[in-house]
Design a protein around this motif. Structure first.
Motif, PDB file in Angstrom:
ATOM      1  N   GLU A  13     -37.604  39.890  21.713  1.00 28.94           N
ATOM      2  CA  GLU A  13     -37.022  38.576  21.403  1.00 28.94           C
ATOM      3  C   GLU A  13     -36.008  38.162  22.470  1.00 28.94           C
ATOM      4  O   GLU A  13     -35.913  36.994  22.833  1.00 28.94           O
ATOM      5  CB  GLU A  13     -36.371  38.583  20.018  1.00 28.94           C
ATOM      6  N   LYS A  14     -35.264  39.122  22.988  1.00 29.30           N
ATOM      7  CA  LYS A  14     -34.302  38.840  24.056  1.00 29.30           C
ATOM      8  C   LYS A  14     -35.040  38.376  25.318  1.00 29.30           C
ATOM      9  O   LYS A  14     -34.599  37.440  25.991  1.00 29.30           O
ATOM     10  CB  LYS A  14     -33.463  40.089  24.341  1.00 29.30           C
ATOM     11  N   LEU A  15     -36.155  39.015  25.633  1.00 26.16           N
ATOM     12  CA  LEU A  15     -36.953  38.588  26.780  1.00 26.16           C
ATOM     13  C   LEU A  15     -37.532  37.190  26.543  1.00 26.16           C
ATOM     14  O   LEU A  15     -37.525  36.349  27.444  1.00 26.16           O
ATOM     15  CB  LEU A  15     -38.065  39.588  27.067  1.00 26.16           C
ATOM     16  N   LEU A  16     -38.020  36.931  25.347  1.00 30.46           N
ATOM     17  CA  LEU A  16     -38.547  35.594  25.031  1.00 30.46           C
ATOM     18  C   LEU A  16     -37.448  34.535  25.135  1.00 30.46           C
ATOM     19  O   LEU A  16     -37.702  33.419  25.606  1.00 30.46           O
ATOM     20  CB  LEU A  16     -39.183  35.583  23.639  1.00 30.46           C
ATOM     21  N   THR A  17     -36.240  34.882  24.740  1.00 29.84           N
ATOM     22  CA  THR A  17     -35.102  33.964  24.895  1.00 29.84           C
ATOM     23  C   THR A  17     -34.868  33.685  26.373  1.00 29.84           C
ATOM     24  O   THR A  17     -34.655  32.536  26.770  1.00 29.84           O
ATOM     25  CB  THR A  17     -33.835  34.564  24.254  1.00 29.84           C
ATOM     26  N   LEU A  18     -34.909  34.722  27.199  1.00 32.06           N
ATOM     27  CA  LEU A  18     -34.757  34.543  28.637  1.00 32.06           C
ATOM     28  C   LEU A  18     -35.823  33.590  29.181  1.00 32.06           C
ATOM     29  O   LEU A  18     -35.517  32.676  29.942  1.00 32.06           O
ATOM     30  CB  LEU A  18     -34.835  35.895  29.349  1.00 32.06           C
ATOM     31  N   LEU A  19     -37.060  33.779  28.773  1.00 29.00           N
ATOM     32  CA  LEU A  19     -38.157  32.930  29.251  1.00 29.00           C
ATOM     33  C   LEU A  19     -37.981  31.481  28.788  1.00 29.00           C
ATOM     34  O   LEU A  19     -38.193  30.543  29.571  1.00 29.00           O
ATOM     35  CB  LEU A  19     -39.503  33.482  28.779  1.00 29.00           C
ATOM     36  N   ASN A  20     -37.591  31.302  27.544  1.00 34.17           N
ATOM     37  CA  ASN A  20     -37.357  29.943  27.034  1.00 34.17           C
ATOM     38  C   ASN A  20     -36.187  29.271  27.745  1.00 34.17           C
ATOM     39  O   ASN A  20     -36.264  28.091  28.105  1.00 34.17           O
ATOM     40  CB  ASN A  20     -37.099  29.962  25.519  1.00 34.17           C
ATOM     41  N   ASN A  21     -35.124  30.018  27.959  1.00 30.78           N
ATOM     42  CA  ASN A  21     -33.963  29.461  28.652  1.00 30.78           C
ATOM     43  C   ASN A  21     -34.290  29.149  30.113  1.00 30.78           C
ATOM     44  O   ASN A  21     -33.758  28.192  30.683  1.00 30.78           O
ATOM     45  CB  ASN A  21     -32.762  30.399  28.549  1.00 30.78           C
ATOM     46  N   PHE A  22     -35.172  29.937  30.716  1.00 33.78           N
ATOM     47  CA  PHE A  22     -35.606  29.657  32.080  1.00 33.78           C
ATOM     48  C   PHE A  22     -36.385  28.340  32.135  1.00 33.78           C
ATOM     49  O   PHE A  22     -36.179  27.525  33.037  1.00 33.78           O
ATOM     50  CB  PHE A  22     -36.442  30.811  32.624  1.00 33.78           C
TER      51      PHE A  22
END
Length: 156
Positions: A13-22
């Motif tokens: 989920e933290k990685l998905l947050t990073l991708l969404n924020n990118f």
């Protein structure tokens, strides 16, 4: 599960947050606040992955894990410094050799290629090498995606 994250917030989920924020950052690649948030997301994945996958990773300490990651992705040192400096103002143990960061105002809009002088967030190292934040964060994101795939069998 982390009791401070309002539910099932884990490494993936933290990685998905990073991708969404990118993806959000790409709408305005000169937004320094979003860049610092991205840096924090990218850096703090180290803590999430270590805590969640300690047995599989084989490292005794978080510091050992981080040092290993630095050998795999040197740009994580930049994420470390940006994330921690935005939280603490000064760094007592910087990892990268950052002289300064700034918003470079170019003559052309972001509709042009990198061959033109476009506005971007710039990282200048002690040796005066100039780095484009966008390229650095892309590199770090690709590293994390490959790390998750190869080491954790998580494909995004």
């Amino acid at each position: 599960m982390n009791k401070y994250n309002f539910g099932e917030y884990n490494s993936k989920e933290k990685l998905l947050t990073l991708l969404n924020n990118f993806n959000d950052f790409k709408l305005d690649e000169t937004d320094s606040s979003k860049a610092l948030n991205l840096s924090s997301d990218a850096w703090h994945l180290t803590d999430f992955v270590f805590e969640e996958y300690k047995p599989e990773l084989g490292f005794q300490t978080l510091g050992d894990f981080r040092n290993d990651l630095f050998t795999q992705c040197d740009n994580l040192k930049i994420m470390h410094d940006l994330a921690n400096a935005s939280k603490h103002y000064n760094l007592s143990r910087p990892k990268a050799q950052i002289k300064l960061t700034r918003k470079h105002s170019g003559d052309f809009s972001s509709d042009f290629s990198k061959d033109f002088d476009i506005s971007h967030l710039e990282i200048i190292l002690e040796n005066d090498e100039k780095l484009d934040f966008l390229l650095i964060i892309k590199n770090v994101i690709e590293f994390w995606k490959k790390f998750f795939n190869k080491n954790l069998n998580i494909i995004l």
